[in-house]
Design a protein around this motif. Structure first.
Motif, short mmCIF file in Angstrom:
data_model
loop_
_atom_site.label_atom_id
_atom_site.label_comp_id
_atom_site.label_asym_id
_atom_site.label_seq_id
_atom_site.Cartn_x
_atom_site.Cartn_y
_atom_site.Cartn_z
N ASP A 57 81.88 -18.69 -20.35
CA ASP A 57 81.61 -20.11 -20.11
C ASP A 57 80.18 -20.49 -20.47
O ASP A 57 79.87 -21.67 -20.60
CB ASP A 57 81.86 -20.48 -18.64
CG ASP A 57 83.30 -20.36 -18.24
OD1 ASP A 57 84.18 -20.21 -19.12
OD2 ASP A 57 83.58 -20.40 -17.02
N PHE A 58 79.29 -19.52 -20.59
CA PHE A 58 77.88 -19.80 -20.75
C PHE A 58 77.31 -19.27 -22.06
O PHE A 58 76.11 -19.10 -22.19
CB PHE A 58 77.10 -19.18 -19.58
CG PHE A 58 77.55 -19.69 -18.25
CD1 PHE A 58 77.17 -20.93 -17.81
CD2 PHE A 58 78.39 -18.93 -17.46
CE1 PHE A 58 77.59 -21.41 -16.58
CE2 PHE A 58 78.82 -19.40 -16.24
CZ PHE A 58 78.42 -20.65 -15.80
N VAL A 59 78.13 -19.06 -23.05
CA VAL A 59 77.70 -18.41 -24.29
C VAL A 59 76.63 -19.20 -25.03
O VAL A 59 75.76 -18.62 -25.66
CB VAL A 59 78.90 -18.15 -25.23
CG1 VAL A 59 78.49 -17.38 -26.46
CG2 VAL A 59 79.99 -17.40 -24.49
N VAL A 60 76.62 -20.50 -24.92
CA VAL A 60 75.70 -21.31 -25.73
C VAL A 60 74.42 -21.70 -24.99
O VAL A 60 73.61 -22.43 -25.53
CB VAL A 60 76.40 -22.60 -26.23
CG1 VAL A 60 77.52 -22.24 -27.16
CG2 VAL A 60 76.89 -23.44 -25.08
N ARG A 61 74.24 -21.26 -23.77
CA ARG A 61 73.10 -21.68 -22.97
C ARG A 61 72.26 -20.50 -22.52
O ARG A 61 72.76 -19.41 -22.32
CB ARG A 61 73.59 -22.38 -21.68
CG ARG A 61 74.44 -23.58 -21.86
CD ARG A 61 73.73 -24.92 -21.84
NE ARG A 61 72.60 -25.09 -21.00
CZ ARG A 61 72.56 -25.90 -19.96
NH1 ARG A 61 73.62 -26.53 -19.58
NH2 ARG A 61 71.44 -26.08 -19.30
N ASN A 62 70.97 -20.75 -22.29
CA ASN A 62 70.15 -19.79 -21.57
C ASN A 62 70.56 -19.88 -20.10
O ASN A 62 70.81 -20.97 -19.60
CB ASN A 62 68.66 -20.13 -21.69
CG ASN A 62 68.14 -19.86 -23.08
OD1 ASN A 62 68.67 -19.03 -23.80
ND2 ASN A 62 67.11 -20.58 -23.46
N VAL A 63 70.60 -18.75 -19.43
CA VAL A 63 71.07 -18.72 -18.06
C VAL A 63 70.05 -18.01 -17.17
O VAL A 63 69.50 -16.98 -17.54
CB VAL A 63 72.43 -18.00 -17.95
CG1 VAL A 63 72.88 -17.86 -16.52
CG2 VAL A 63 73.49 -18.72 -18.78
N ALA A 64 69.80 -18.59 -15.99
CA ALA A 64 69.03 -17.94 -14.94
C ALA A 64 70.01 -17.64 -13.81
O ALA A 64 70.68 -18.54 -13.31
CB ALA A 64 67.91 -18.85 -14.44
N VAL A 65 70.13 -16.37 -13.46
CA VAL A 65 71.09 -15.95 -12.44
C VAL A 65 70.34 -15.77 -11.12
O VAL A 65 69.31 -15.11 -11.07
CB VAL A 65 71.79 -14.64 -12.84
CG1 VAL A 65 72.84 -14.25 -11.80
CG2 VAL A 65 72.43 -14.78 -14.22
#
Length: 142
Positions: A57-65
């Motif tokens: 679901d998050f392939v195109v975004r930078n993510v902070a977990v």
């Protein structure tokens, strides 16, 4: 020690509410969330145990977990996201670090003295008699 898979609180605070802000994924366990349900701005809650079902679901975004303390859970989920090609970092010290650092929550803006005081205390007319301050009807712009 800073590593490439850790996002510092200062970094995230400076990016929050900008076009470069990463998608923030809150993976805290239910027990931690029940104790403190506050969330960082724009957060999406996900269950760390089902990461394989939502990782794409998050392939195109930078993510902070974000987890409670920024340790095993968030670092593991960030690694899973990176494995699928998503730029992802765990938030250093998790939600606890965000709280200690004075981070803001949700979509709410930091309160100002003017908002705390209320309009009648700032030279505006007092509310009609018989009504408490802040109970008057508010209108929305069309």
């Amino acid at each position: 020690m800073k590593s490439s898979d850790i996002n510092t609180i200062a970094q995230l605070m400076s990016l929050a509410r900008t076009a470069e802000a990463p998608m923030i994924v809150d993976i805290r366990i239910e027990e931690d969330f029940a104790i403190d349900s506050r969330s960082l701005p724009g957060v999406v809650r996900r269950d760390f145990r089902t990461v394989s079902s939502w990782v794409r679901d998050f392939v195109v975004r930078n993510v902070a977990v974000v987890c409670q303390r920024g340790l095993t859970l968030s670092q593991g989920v960030a690694a899973c996201l990176r494995h699928t090609g998503t730029p992802a970092e765990a938030l250093e010290n998790g939600l606890e670090g965000w709280v200690v650092s004075g981070g803001f929550f949700g979509a709410a803006r930091p309160r100002t003295a003017a908002r705390r005081a209320g309009p009648h205390r700032m030279g505006q007319p007092s509310p009609p008699s018989g009504r408490r301050a802040g109970t008057h009807a508010r209108t929305r712009p069309a």
